[in-house]
Design an enzyme around this catalytic site. Sequence first.
Site, PDB file in Angstrom:
ATOM      1  N   ASN A 153       0.800  -1.234   0.000  1.00 33.30           N
ATOM      2  CA  ASN A 153       0.000   0.000   0.000  1.00 33.30           C
ATOM      3  C   ASN A 153       0.832   1.284   0.000  1.00 33.30           C
ATOM      4  O   ASN A 153       0.435   2.274  -0.591  1.00 33.30           O
ATOM      5  CB  ASN A 153      -0.997  -0.009   1.163  1.00 33.30           C
ATOM      6  CG  ASN A 153      -0.330  -0.218   2.497  1.00 33.30           C
ATOM      7  OD1 ASN A 153       0.827  -0.622   2.578  1.00 33.30           O
ATOM      8  ND2 ASN A 153      -1.064   0.051   3.559  1.00 33.30           N
ATOM      9  N   GLU A 250       4.816  -4.806  11.771  1.00 31.49           N
ATOM     10  CA  GLU A 250       3.762  -3.811  11.527  1.00 31.49           C
ATOM     11  C   GLU A 250       2.656  -4.520  10.770  1.00 31.49           C
ATOM     12  O   GLU A 250       2.762  -4.748   9.565  1.00 31.49           O
ATOM     13  CB  GLU A 250       4.331  -2.666  10.670  1.00 31.49           C
ATOM     14  CG  GLU A 250       5.298  -1.774  11.399  1.00 31.49           C
ATOM     15  CD  GLU A 250       4.620  -0.899  12.440  1.00 31.49           C
ATOM     16  OE1 GLU A 250       3.385  -0.817  12.472  1.00 31.49           O
ATOM     17  OE2 GLU A 250       5.349  -0.304  13.244  1.00 31.49           O
ATOM     18  N   CYS A 284      -3.452   0.333   6.787  1.00 27.48           N
ATOM     19  CA  CYS A 284      -3.517  -0.605   7.902  1.00 27.48           C
ATOM     20  C   CYS A 284      -4.230  -0.045   9.120  1.00 27.48           C
ATOM     21  O   CYS A 284      -4.921  -0.748   9.828  1.00 27.48           O
ATOM     22  CB  CYS A 284      -2.102  -1.002   8.291  1.00 27.48           C
ATOM     23  SG  CYS A 284      -1.051   0.437   8.553  1.00 27.48           S
ATOM     24  N   GLU A 458       7.743   1.892  14.674  1.00 29.10           N
ATOM     25  CA  GLU A 458       8.508   2.561  13.630  1.00 29.10           C
ATOM     26  C   GLU A 458       8.489   4.061  13.916  1.00 29.10           C
ATOM     27  O   GLU A 458       7.675   4.558  14.676  1.00 29.10           O
ATOM     28  CB  GLU A 458       7.908   2.264  12.252  1.00 29.10           C
ATOM     29  CG  GLU A 458       8.080   0.798  11.893  1.00 29.10           C
ATOM     30  CD  GLU A 458       7.941   0.487  10.412  1.00 29.10           C
ATOM     31  OE1 GLU A 458       6.886   0.797   9.843  1.00 29.10           O
ATOM     32  OE2 GLU A 458       8.899  -0.082   9.842  1.00 29.10           O
TER      33      GLU A 458
HETATM   34  P1  NAD Z   1       1.122  -9.858   3.126  1.00 25.68           P
HETATM   35  O1  NAD Z   1       1.190 -10.286   4.535  1.00 25.68           O
HETATM   36  O2  NAD Z   1       0.415 -10.708   2.156  1.00 25.68           O
HETATM   37  O3  NAD Z   1       2.594  -9.650   2.528  1.00 25.68           O
HETATM   38  C1  NAD Z   1       3.513  -8.769   3.135  1.00 25.68           C
HETATM   39  C2  NAD Z   1       4.903  -9.088   2.641  1.00 25.68           C
HETATM   40  O4  NAD Z   1       5.344 -10.321   3.204  1.00 25.68           O
HETATM   41  C3  NAD Z   1       5.036  -9.262   1.121  1.00 25.68           C
HETATM   42  O5  NAD Z   1       6.229  -8.646   0.691  1.00 25.68           O
HETATM   43  C4  NAD Z   1       5.112 -10.774   0.951  1.00 25.68           C
HETATM   44  O6  NAD Z   1       5.807 -11.174  -0.204  1.00 25.68           O
HETATM   45  C5  NAD Z   1       5.883 -11.170   2.198  1.00 25.68           C
HETATM   46  N1  NAD Z   1       5.703 -12.546   2.646  1.00 25.68           N
HETATM   47  C6  NAD Z   1       4.626 -13.356   2.490  1.00 25.68           C
HETATM   48  N2  NAD Z   1       4.844 -14.553   3.068  1.00 25.68           N
HETATM   49  C7  NAD Z   1       6.080 -14.512   3.624  1.00 25.68           C
HETATM   50  C8  NAD Z   1       6.866 -15.436   4.371  1.00 25.68           C
HETATM   51  N3  NAD Z   1       6.411 -16.634   4.681  1.00 25.68           N
HETATM   52  N4  NAD Z   1       8.090 -15.045   4.789  1.00 25.68           N
HETATM   53  C9  NAD Z   1       8.542 -13.805   4.515  1.00 25.68           C
HETATM   54  N5  NAD Z   1       7.855 -12.882   3.798  1.00 25.68           N
HETATM   55  C10 NAD Z   1       6.626 -13.229   3.356  1.00 25.68           C
HETATM   56  O7  NAD Z   1       0.493  -8.381   3.172  1.00 25.68           O
HETATM   57  P2  NAD Z   1       0.014  -7.464   1.967  1.00 25.68           P
HETATM   58  O8  NAD Z   1      -1.224  -8.062   1.401  1.00 25.68           O
HETATM   59  O9  NAD Z   1       1.158  -7.154   1.074  1.00 25.68           O
HETATM   60  O10 NAD Z   1      -0.348  -6.119   2.726  1.00 25.68           O
HETATM   61  C11 NAD Z   1      -1.555  -5.905   3.391  1.00 25.68           C
HETATM   62  C12 NAD Z   1      -1.404  -6.140   4.878  1.00 25.68           C
HETATM   63  O11 NAD Z   1      -0.360  -5.329   5.399  1.00 25.68           O
HETATM   64  C13 NAD Z   1      -2.641  -5.731   5.660  1.00 25.68           C
HETATM   65  O12 NAD Z   1      -2.914  -6.689   6.648  1.00 25.68           O
HETATM   66  C14 NAD Z   1      -2.242  -4.413   6.288  1.00 25.68           C
HETATM   67  O13 NAD Z   1      -2.954  -4.069   7.437  1.00 25.68           O
HETATM   68  C15 NAD Z   1      -0.795  -4.630   6.552  1.00 25.68           C
HETATM   69  N6  NAD Z   1      -0.094  -3.347   6.691  1.00 25.68           N
HETATM   70  C16 NAD Z   1       0.360  -2.964   7.934  1.00 25.68           C
HETATM   71  C17 NAD Z   1       0.979  -1.736   8.110  1.00 25.68           C
HETATM   72  C18 NAD Z   1       1.474  -1.282   9.460  1.00 25.68           C
HETATM   73  O14 NAD Z   1       2.297  -0.385   9.508  1.00 25.68           O
HETATM   74  N7  NAD Z   1       1.014  -1.847  10.560  1.00 25.68           N
HETATM   75  C19 NAD Z   1       1.170  -0.903   6.999  1.00 25.68           C
HETATM   76  C20 NAD Z   1       0.716  -1.331   5.754  1.00 25.68           C
HETATM   77  C21 NAD Z   1       0.089  -2.555   5.620  1.00 25.68           C
END
Ligand code: NAD
Length: 484
Positions: A153, A250, A284, A458
């Site tokens: 995002n 996060e 998020c 962060e």
């Molecule tokens: P996701 O969990 O599907 O993927 C996040 C990242 O993790 C990607 O780069 C993915 O390739 C990687 N990944 C996936 N499986 C992995 C593994 N087993 N080992 C290591 N890396 C792995 O999330 P998304 O769909 O890209 O993003 C949306 C999510 O992110 C939502 O839940 C949102 O709330 C969260 N988010 C949190 C924050 C925050 O600051 N708290 C900010 C933005 C988004």
Amino acid sequence: MKFQPEASHFIDGAYVEDTAGTPIDVIYPATGEVIARLHSATPQIVEQALTSAKRAQKAWAAMTGTERGRILRRAADIMRDRNRELSILETHDTGKPLQETLVADATSGADALEYFGGLGGSLTGEHIPLGGGDFVYTIREALGVCVGIGAWNYPTQIACWKGAPALACGNAMVFKPSETTPLSALKVAEILIEAGAPKGIYNVVQGYGDVGAALVTDPRVAKVSLTGSVPTGRKVYAAAAEGMKHVTMELGGKSPLIVFDDADIENAVSGAILGNFYSSGQVCSNGTRVFVQKGIKEAFLTRLTERLANVKIGDPMDEAVNFGPMVSEAQMNIVLGYVEKGKAEGARLVHGGARLDRAGFYLQPTVFADVTDDMTIAREEIFGPVMSVLDFETEDEVMTRANATEFGLAAGVFTNDLTRAHRVVAGFEAGTCYINTYNLAPVEAPFGGSKMSGVGRENSKLAINHFSEMKTVYVSMNDVEAPY
Ligand code: NAD
């Protein structure tokens, strides 16, 4: 392809390719067209990135903090100079309107580079007098090679929010962007080199979850900072624990936004709009459970729907447009599934709820009223433009309901009662809280979640503690007393 980078990965100061890796098509969400084709990192690429980072880190840590900070601040200036170009790239990578990316992405990344660059020279230990002449001093040391893994995002922002504090502390970083939005982190790596960073201290490798997992489990890696969903966070945290690595998590949320009867209704509606529809709801910390006190409910819904009539959905490159497509077809379909569940479980659809009849992954901003706590749309993170409005009567009742979730990322309250505002915030089980506003995240303030929404913080000075550790040195000025 207009946005095709020189190669998929950026390692040791240069673009690197290995076409044996699984292809990653980068799709412009506004049209569905492929704008770049990259390749997921092969084991050889991962090896190259980690070897380079490991080699570069010691010399980087040996520089003075002021020298490191100067490079980060120079990178911030370059990012600001190139803001429009970087924003156009970000808009194509994510689909977010240019109106947003011009003010929220490279600018936020530059803020982090500037802020942590400024702190660079002040990252020290302390002197602890112990009486009798003995004393302890502590040395703040870098952790070593850190891995950053991003969500889709805010790709530029995430690359910098992780990279800037890591580098300021003297670490090297290997960053893996989301496979959905892989382009802008490459620009961050390029800009750091242009600003004078040594080769290898910020490498970018592309890939799916398996590449992330390979990085997390490598014994050369000292710390992992992930932005992603709770299920991914669980896996990454567990893998990091095997090697006793430091983590920052996060993760997702389902945050409450409480509007009391005495709130300024225009501000409350503005907060709910920002907290649900900015970036098409893909934030998020969004306040997706909007609890509205019964006395103000109809007025709130009326003003909200009136104001939603002014949303300008369309071509994200048109600067007048303030609502763009979802990042991907897959995410759009997930959100549409939740809309159907909302209807099926008895929530009242008061606005939107449909896909737009045009190319690209466009959904209408959607509002459900009469939502109850047990409904799926009130319990699960949707990560799209779907607001749930829930009724409440008393403060005690709403606090219990607001906290009845496994998540704890953010929470907000709109009220003109000063004491109530602070009482409510004190009762929130959430890492980031808002009084009479929502979703601002300045670099000076800690950002992060409680409960399942994460570990660590962060931004702000606190991030320094998550990217460095203290060595304690006991100095004796006296003879050593031994029992025999
Ligand atoms: P996701 O969990 O599907 O993927 C996040 C990242 O993790 C990607 O780069 C993915 O390739 C990687 N990944 C996936 N499986 C992995 C593994 N087993 N080992 C290591 N890396 C792995 O999330 P998304 O769909 O890209 O993003 C949306 C999510 O992110 C939502 O839940 C949102 O709330 C969260 N988010 C949190 C924050 C925050 O600051 N708290 C900010 C933005 C988004």
